[in-house]
Design a protein around this motif. Structure first.
Motif, PDB file in Angstrom:
ATOM      1  N   ASN A  52      40.159  50.381  41.275  1.00  0.00           N
ATOM      2  CA  ASN A  52      40.029  50.269  39.839  1.00  0.00           C
ATOM      3  C   ASN A  52      40.812  49.002  39.199  1.00  0.00           C
ATOM      4  OD1 ASN A  52      37.627  51.912  39.823  1.00  0.00           O
ATOM      5  ND2 ASN A  52      38.761  53.484  39.059  1.00  0.00           N
ATOM      6  N   LEU A  53      41.803  49.086  39.776  1.00  0.00           N
ATOM      7  CA  LEU A  53      42.915  48.030  39.086  1.00  0.00           C
ATOM      8  C   LEU A  53      42.634  46.422  39.865  1.00  0.00           C
ATOM      9  CD1 LEU A  53      46.530  49.322  39.894  1.00  0.00           C
ATOM     10  CD2 LEU A  53      45.507  48.358  37.716  1.00  0.00           C
ATOM     11  N   THR A  54      41.823  46.290  41.123  1.00  0.00           N
ATOM     12  CA  THR A  54      41.507  44.741  41.269  1.00  0.00           C
ATOM     13  C   THR A  54      40.318  44.336  40.642  1.00  0.00           C
ATOM     14  OG1 THR A  54      40.062  46.383  43.241  1.00  0.00           O
ATOM     15  CG2 THR A  54      42.578  45.307  43.727  1.00  0.00           C
ATOM     16  N   GLN A  55      39.672  44.630  40.006  1.00  0.00           N
ATOM     17  CA  GLN A  55      39.312  44.087  38.727  1.00  0.00           C
ATOM     18  C   GLN A  55      39.515  43.523  38.266  1.00  0.00           C
ATOM     19  OE1 GLN A  55      35.575  45.415  39.609  1.00  0.00           O
ATOM     20  NE2 GLN A  55      36.399  46.429  40.661  1.00  0.00           N
ATOM     21  N   SER A  56      40.902  43.604  37.963  1.00  0.00           N
ATOM     22  CA  SER A  56      41.387  41.982  37.328  1.00  0.00           C
ATOM     23  C   SER A  56      42.296  41.306  37.768  1.00  0.00           C
ATOM     24  CB  SER A  56      42.735  42.797  36.037  1.00  0.00           C
ATOM     25  OG  SER A  56      43.609  42.028  36.080  1.00  0.00           O
ATOM     26  N   GLU A  57      41.707  40.144  38.310  1.00  0.00           N
ATOM     27  CA  GLU A  57      42.550  38.887  38.922  1.00  0.00           C
ATOM     28  C   GLU A  57      44.140  39.185  38.496  1.00  0.00           C
ATOM     29  OE1 GLU A  57      40.754  35.288  39.127  1.00  0.00           O
ATOM     30  OE2 GLU A  57      38.692  35.677  39.253  1.00  0.00           O
ATOM     31  N   LYS A  58      44.739  39.122  37.734  1.00  0.00           N
ATOM     32  CA  LYS A  58      45.969  38.631  36.998  1.00  0.00           C
ATOM     33  C   LYS A  58      46.735  40.181  37.853  1.00  0.00           C
ATOM     34  CE  LYS A  58      49.195  39.152  33.488  1.00  0.00           C
ATOM     35  NZ  LYS A  58      49.731  39.566  31.939  1.00  0.00           N
ATOM     36  N   ILE A  59      45.934  40.983  38.458  1.00  0.00           N
ATOM     37  CA  ILE A  59      46.557  42.394  38.827  1.00  0.00           C
ATOM     38  C   ILE A  59      46.481  42.691  40.155  1.00  0.00           C
ATOM     39  CG2 ILE A  59      46.459  44.915  38.948  1.00  0.00           C
ATOM     40  CD1 ILE A  59      47.207  44.599  36.442  1.00  0.00           C
ATOM     41  N   GLN A  60      45.885  41.778  40.561  1.00  0.00           N
ATOM     42  CA  GLN A  60      45.682  41.761  42.315  1.00  0.00           C
ATOM     43  C   GLN A  60      46.536  40.256  43.036  1.00  0.00           C
ATOM     44  OE1 GLN A  60      41.833  38.883  43.577  1.00  0.00           O
ATOM     45  NE2 GLN A  60      40.707  40.614  42.239  1.00  0.00           N
ATOM     46  N   HIS A  61      46.762  39.988  41.565  1.00  0.00           N
ATOM     47  CA  HIS A  61      48.517  39.288  42.324  1.00  0.00           C
ATOM     48  C   HIS A  61      49.705  39.356  42.436  1.00  0.00           C
ATOM     49  CE1 HIS A  61      46.691  34.451  42.302  1.00  0.00           C
ATOM     50  NE2 HIS A  61      46.238  35.504  41.207  1.00  0.00           N
ATOM     51  N   VAL A  62      49.660  40.973  40.782  1.00  0.00           N
ATOM     52  CA  VAL A  62      50.606  41.598  41.177  1.00  0.00           C
ATOM     53  C   VAL A  62      50.877  42.329  42.238  1.00  0.00           C
ATOM     54  CG1 VAL A  62      51.425  44.061  39.888  1.00  0.00           C
ATOM     55  CG2 VAL A  62      50.392  42.261  38.149  1.00  0.00           C
ATOM     56  N   LEU A  63      49.489  42.958  42.216  1.00  0.00           N
ATOM     57  CA  LEU A  63      49.155  43.334  43.565  1.00  0.00           C
ATOM     58  C   LEU A  63      50.383  42.988  44.981  1.00  0.00           C
ATOM     59  CD1 LEU A  63      46.031  45.612  43.221  1.00  0.00           C
ATOM     60  CD2 LEU A  63      47.933  46.853  43.547  1.00  0.00           C
TER      61      LEU A  63
END
Length: 564
Positions: free
Chosen positions: A222-233
Motif C-alpha cells: 500500500n505504501l508503494t502507491q506513492s512514488e515518494k515512498i518508493q524512493h524511501v523504500l
C-alpha cells in the motif's frame, strides 16, 4: 477457556479491547491456573459480555473481584516468582482503568483526542504484553471504523507497537497499518514514510509468523502507491527483502511481494537498483514464479517482468532464461488475468527484432492461433495477439505464420459482433501486412467465404473508422486477382463501388491511390467494368486527374523558382 475468550475478543465491537485489557492486567500469565469455579465465572462473564447489558462495567468489576480473591491464583506463586514477568506499574493500572472508561463512553466521540493519546503512549511503551495488546486493539478498531488521516502524534506509540516482541501485538498492529494505508488515506502514506515507519515494517516482513509477514508486506504494498515512498523504500533497503520474500512458502507473501515490486518496477528510475549488473536473481526468481500453481502469483510475476522489460538487453535476458515455454503454458490458463498478463508480456518481448526469430517458433504460433480461436471476443487477447503476429511477420519467419492457425484465427475474429474498433484495427493491420506476401494472400483466400467477404467489404465501407476501413480495402485489393475471390466479390458490387467512390474523394492521398489501384484491377472483369461505366466513377477519376495535374504544375513552378 482462553480460546473462548479470544473468540469473543476477536469481534469488532468496542468492548473487545477493554475485555482483553482487564483480563491481562488482572491475571497476567496466570490465567492457565484458574480452578473450575473461576473458569465457570469467566464463562458466565463471556456470556454476559455477549448480551451487552447496560450494567456491563459493574459486572466486570464484580467478576474480576471474585476471581482475584480465589486461592487458585495464589498457588505455585513461589515458582512463578522464579521467572521474569513485566511488573504492572501503578500508573499503568490507573491508565488502563481510564482507558477502559474512554472506550466505553468516548470512543465514538473523540477516538483521536488528547486523553486517549496519552493512554495509548503509556500502554504502547509498557513492558506488559497485555497492555500493549489493548493499545494494538484500539488502533485496529480505529483503522477499521475511522476513515480519516492518522495524526502524526499517534505514530510514535503506533511504531512502538510495531516493534513489540509480542506476536499478537505484531499481528494486530501490522494489520492496522494495512488498513491505515488503504486507498483514500494518502496522507497516511506520506506521514509514515517521513517518520521512518518503513524500518519496523521491514523487520516484521522477516517474521516467522505468516500472518505478520502478510500484514507487513501488504502494508508495504500500500505504501508503494506513492512514488515518494518508493524512493524511501529503496533507501531503507526494501528491495533485497522483497526479492527474498518471492521465495516464501506462503503464496500470499509471494503475491504481495511481487505486486510491490511491480509497482516499483513501473518507475524506470528503480530498474538499476532492482537489476544490478551481473546479478539477475530477481529476474530469474520472477521467471520461476511464472510456473506457480497460484494464478494471481504467476499473473503478477508477468506484470512485474513486463514493467522491467523496458530495454532490449533485459528483454534478451528474459528470452535467454527460457521464458517462452512458461508463457505458452500461461496462454492456455483458465484464468483471464493470467492470459491477459502473459499475452501483454509476449507483446513487449516481440517488439525487439533480436527476439523475433526465437519467438516465431511453431509452439508459440500454435498457442496464439488456439488463443484467438478460443477467445475471439476478448479485445485484450485479440489486440495483443494481432500485434505480436504483425511484429513476428516482419522477420524471416513469415512462412511459419502462414502455416500456423494464426491466419485463420485472425480472419475469424472479424466476424465477432463484439469486436471493438481498436481490436479490428490491430487485426486488419496485421492481415494487411501479411497480405503483402503472395503466400499469405493464398492462405487467406483459402479461408475466405461469403460471411468473411461480406465482413471485409462492410469494414472497408465504414469510413468513420479510418484505419480498419483502409486496411480491409487493402486486403481486398491484394486478393482480387485470385479466381475464388471474384464470384464472392461480385455479390457485393454495389458496396464495393460505394467505398471506392468515397476513397476517390478522400482527402488523404493513400486512400485515393488505393481506390485507383482497386478500380484498375476490378475493371479487368467484364461485370465490374460494366457496373463502373454506369456509375459516377469516370467523373470522379477525372476530378482526381485534374487535381493531380494542378499539383504537378505547382510543384514544377516551385522547383523552377528554387533553381532560379
Amino acid at each position: 477457556m482462553l480460546q473462548e475468550l479470544k473468540s469473543v475478543c476477536s469481534s469488532r465491537n468496542v468492548f473487545s479491547s477493554f475485555l482483553f485489557l482487564l483480563l491481562c492486567a488482572a491475571f497476567g500469565t496466570r490465567m492457565g491456573q484458574l480452578c473450575g469455579r473461576c473458569i465457570q465465572l469467566l464463562r458466565d462473564f463471556v456470556a454476559f459480555v455477549q448480551r451487552m447489558s447496560s450494567n456491563l462495567v459493574q459486572g466486570i468489576k464484580e467478576c474480576l473481584t471474585l476471581i482475584s480473591k480465589c486461592s487458585c491464583l495464589k498457588q505455585n506463586s513461589s515458582k512463578a516468582r522464579q521467572l521474569y514477568k513485566p511488573i504492572l506499574q501503578p500508573h499503568e493500572r490507573v491508565t488502563a482503568q481510564e482507558f477502559l472508561q474512554h472506550i466505553e463512553t468516548g470512543f465514538e466521540m473523540s477516538p483521536l483526542g488528547k486523553d486517549p493519546l496519552e493512554a495509548l503512549r503509556t500502554l504502547a511503551f509498557s513492558e506488559n504484553p497485555g497492555l500493549q495488546q489493548s493499545a494494538a486493539l484500539y488502533y485496529l478498531h480505529m483503522s477499521q471504523h475511522i476513515n480519516v488521516p492518522l495524526p502524526v502524534e499517534h505514530l510514535e506509540p503506533f511504531y512502538a507497537l510495531l516493534r513489540s516482541a509480542d506476536l499478537e501485538v505484531q499481528q494486530m498492529s501490522s494489520l492496522s497499518l494495512v488498513n491505515f494505508l488503504l486507498e483514500g488515506n494518502k496522507s497516511n502514506r506520506e506521514a509514515i514514510g517521513a517518520a521512518r515507519g518503513v524500518t519496523p515494517l521491514l523487520s516484521l516482513a522477516n517474521s516467522y509468523d505468516p500472518r505478520v509477514q502478510q500484514n507487513a508486506v501488504g502494508a508495504i504494498l500500500n505504501l508503494t502507491q506513492s512514488e515518494k515512498i518508493q524512493h524511501v523504500l529503496c533507501k531503507e533497503g526494501a528491495l533485497p527483502v522483497l526479492t527474498l520474500l518471492l521465495e516464501s512458502p506462503d503464496s500470499e507473501v509471494q503475491y504481495y511481494s511481487c505486486a510491490t515490486l511491480s509497482n516499483m518496477a513501473a518507475n524506470v528510475q528503480h530498474h538499476e537498483a532492482m537489476l544490478r549488473p551481473g546479478n539477475r536473481f530477481l529476474l530469474r526468481t520472477l521467471i520461476s514464479l511464472l510456473s506457480s500453481s497460484v494464478d494471481k502469483v504467476s499473473s503478477q510475476a508477468c506484470v512485474c517482468l513486463r514493467n522491467l522489460a523496458t530495454s532490449a538487453d533485459i528483454q534478451a535476458e528474459m528470452v535467454a532464461e527460457d521464458v517462452l515455454p512458461k508463457l505458452c503454458s500461461l496462454l492456455a490458463s483458465g484464468s483471464e488475468d493470467v492470459r491477459h498478463a502473459s499475452i501483454a508480456l509476449l507483446w513487449i518481448l516481440s517488439q525487439h527484432p533480436h527476439n523475433q526469430d526465437t519467438l516465431a517458433c511453431v509452439k508459440l504460433l500454435q498457442s496464439l492461433g488456439m488463443l484467438l480461436s478460443a477467445h475471439k471476443t476478448d479485445p485484450v487477447i485479440v489486440g495483443h495477439t494481432a500485434c505480436i503476429i504483425k511484429n513476428l511477420s516482419l522477420s524471416k519467419n513469415r512462412q511459419r505464420i502462414i502455416e500456423s492457425p494464426c491466419v485463420e484465427g485472425l480472419l475469424q475474429t472479424m466476424l465477432s459482433t463484439d469486436a471493438q474498433e481498436d481490436s479490428l484495427h490491430y487485426v486488419t493491420s496485421c492481415l494487411a501486412e501479411l497480405a503483402k506476401q503472395e503466400g499469405a494472400t493464398l492462405c487467406m483466400v483459402q479461408w475466405m467465404d461469403e460471411p468473411l467477404t461480406k465482413c471485409l467489404v462492410r469494414l472497408a465501407g465504414q469510413v468513420e473508422h479510418t484505419e480498419p476501413s483502409f486496411q480491409a480495402a487493402s486486403i481486398i485489393q491484394h486478393m482480387i486477382g485470385h479466381e475464388k475471390m471474384m464470384p464472392l466479390l461480385k455479390s457485393h458490387t454495389r458496396e464495393i463501388q460505394a467505398y471506392l467512390e468515397n476513397f476517390l474523394t478522400h482527402q488523404e492521398i493513400r486512400f485515393q491511390q488505393l481506390g485507383i489501384s482497386t478500380f484498375c484491377r476490378l475493371r479487368e472483369d467484364p461485370e465490374f467494368s460494366l457496373a463502373f461505366r454506369k456509375s459516377q466513377m469516370a467523373k470522379l477519376l477525372e476530378q482526381v486527374r485534374q487535381q493531380t495535374e494542378e499539383t504537378q504544375e505547382l510543384l514544377r513552378a516551385a522547383i523552377c523558382h528554387e533553381d532560379c
